[in-house]
Design an enzyme around this catalytic site. Structure first.
Site, mmCIF file in Angstrom:
data_model
loop_
_atom_site.group_PDB
_atom_site.id
_atom_site.type_symbol
_atom_site.label_atom_id
_atom_site.label_comp_id
_atom_site.label_asym_id
_atom_site.label_seq_id
_atom_site.Cartn_x
_atom_site.Cartn_y
_atom_site.Cartn_z
ATOM 1 N N GLY A 30 40.395 49.617 36.239
ATOM 2 C CA GLY A 30 41.520 48.867 36.774
ATOM 3 C C GLY A 30 42.620 48.728 35.748
ATOM 4 N N ASN A 111 36.794 45.631 35.133
ATOM 5 C CA ASN A 111 37.898 44.727 35.429
ATOM 6 C C ASN A 111 38.498 44.916 36.821
ATOM 7 O OD1 ASN A 111 40.486 43.082 34.531
ATOM 8 N ND2 ASN A 111 41.217 45.056 35.301
ATOM 9 N N TYR A 185 33.722 37.377 59.572
ATOM 10 C CA TYR A 185 34.415 37.612 58.297
ATOM 11 C C TYR A 185 35.339 36.471 57.918
ATOM 12 C CZ TYR A 185 37.139 40.071 54.719
ATOM 13 O OH TYR A 185 37.749 40.448 53.549
#
Length: 327
Positions: A30, A111, A185
């Site tokens: 990342g 990350n 969700y």
């Protein structure tokens, strides 16, 4: 005991850890500009790591981070690797490429991540937060560790999993990680599930590989809304968290204002986790960090630190990637 605070910057911690940073090979996932991974890389670069491997879903953006590193530390070597954490096959390709670059890895900083995104699944059918934030990193890390410490080999190595205090919003739903295929969700619960998984993964690695020189920790960097992670979230969306904290019974967060950090402050705990010598103490292996401090077990919900839950997650993760990692 660390004397750092929420206002400590990454540069301050890096200066204190300069001897531990020097000559290390560091992998960061990342690493697009304006993210904490890129900020971590440019923060440690002036202190002489041997190599920084920048793993990102976007090669072009990671190459810009490599240029930013060259601006502050032209002598530091960098390599860019394409990494799509939402695809098991592409994670395998990235691991193979990384092992072709170097046989020595000193620090892995997992990350990359997504936060509070609408419901979707990865190409492998895994809910996107869980698949990207946990499963992709689980597979990448174990493929690299199998090469580095497999067969009983020992090597001093740090694994840092970037979690969040958002872990409080959900345990790992071992029997229903996909929220009923989206029917139940809730985006913050999905994020929380993945962050609890990051913490349990760190505990598993510490338990399984601590005697072979692996130190694994997780961390909360703080609330930094100026990074790419917040692309699905507007400031008003944070009001949802107060409602959820009430539902979860997290009283101390009901009226608490968010204490925002700058990116420089946010990466301080990254640097601490990756290099500070205090974490070599066996009692700190597997710990969860915030503000460059070890957080006590009494301040962590049981689902993010329980050894039984950690092993259940490990077994589930092996099933999802169709590979066992026995250490």
């Amino acid at each position: 005991m660390s004397t750092y605070t929420a206002k400590t910057t990454g540069d301050e911690v890096a200066r204190a850890c300069k001897d531990q940073i020097a000559n290390k090979t560091v992998l960061v996932t990342g690493t697009t500009p304006n993210g904490l991974g890129a900020k971590f890389a440019t923060t440690i670069a002036p202190f002489g790591p041997a190599l920084i491997i920048l793993a990102s879903h976007c090669i072009t953006k990671a190459e810009q981070t490599a240029k930013d590193i060259a601006d502050v530390a032209p002598e530091v070597m960098t390599r860019v690797v394409e990494l799509d954490l939402s695809s098991i096959s592409k994670v395998r390709n990235a691991a193979k490429e990384i092992l072709g670059i170097t046989e020595k890895i000193d620090v892995i900083v997992n990350n990359a991540g997504i936060m509070a995104a609408p419901y979707s699944t990865t190409i492998d059918g895994i809910e996107s937060h869980f698949g990207t934030n946990h499963i992709g990193h689980f597979l990448l890390t174990n493929l690299l560790l199998s090469s580095v410490v497999g067969g009983g080999k020992t090597q001093s190595l740090r694994v840092v999993n970037v979690s969040s205090n958002g872990f409080r919003y959900s345990p790992v739903r071992i029997e229903d990680i996909n929220f009923g295929d989206g029917s139940t969700y809730e985006r913050w619960a999905a994020y929380g599930q993945s962050k609890s998984a990051n913490m349990l993964f760190s505990r598993s690695l510490a338990q399984k590989l601590g005697d072979r020189g692996v130190v694994s920790v997780s961390l909360h960097p703080g609330v930094i809304i100026t990074t790419n992670l917040s692309r699905h979230v507007a400031m008003e969306d944070f009001a949802e968290l107060g409602v959820l904290d009430r539902k979860m019974g997290n009283r101390k967060y009901w009226e608490q204002q968010f204490d925002m950090k700058s990116a420089a402050e946010g990466v301080a705990t990254h640097v601490f986790a990756a290099f500070h010598s205090s974490l070599d103490a066996p009692e700190n292996n597997g710990s969860y960090l915030a503000d460059s401090q070890v957080v006590g077990a009494e301040d962590i919900q049981s689902w993010a630190r329980d050894a039984v839950d950690a092993q259940k997650l490990w077994t589930l993760s092996e099933q999802l990637v169709s590979e066992k990692f026995s250490y």
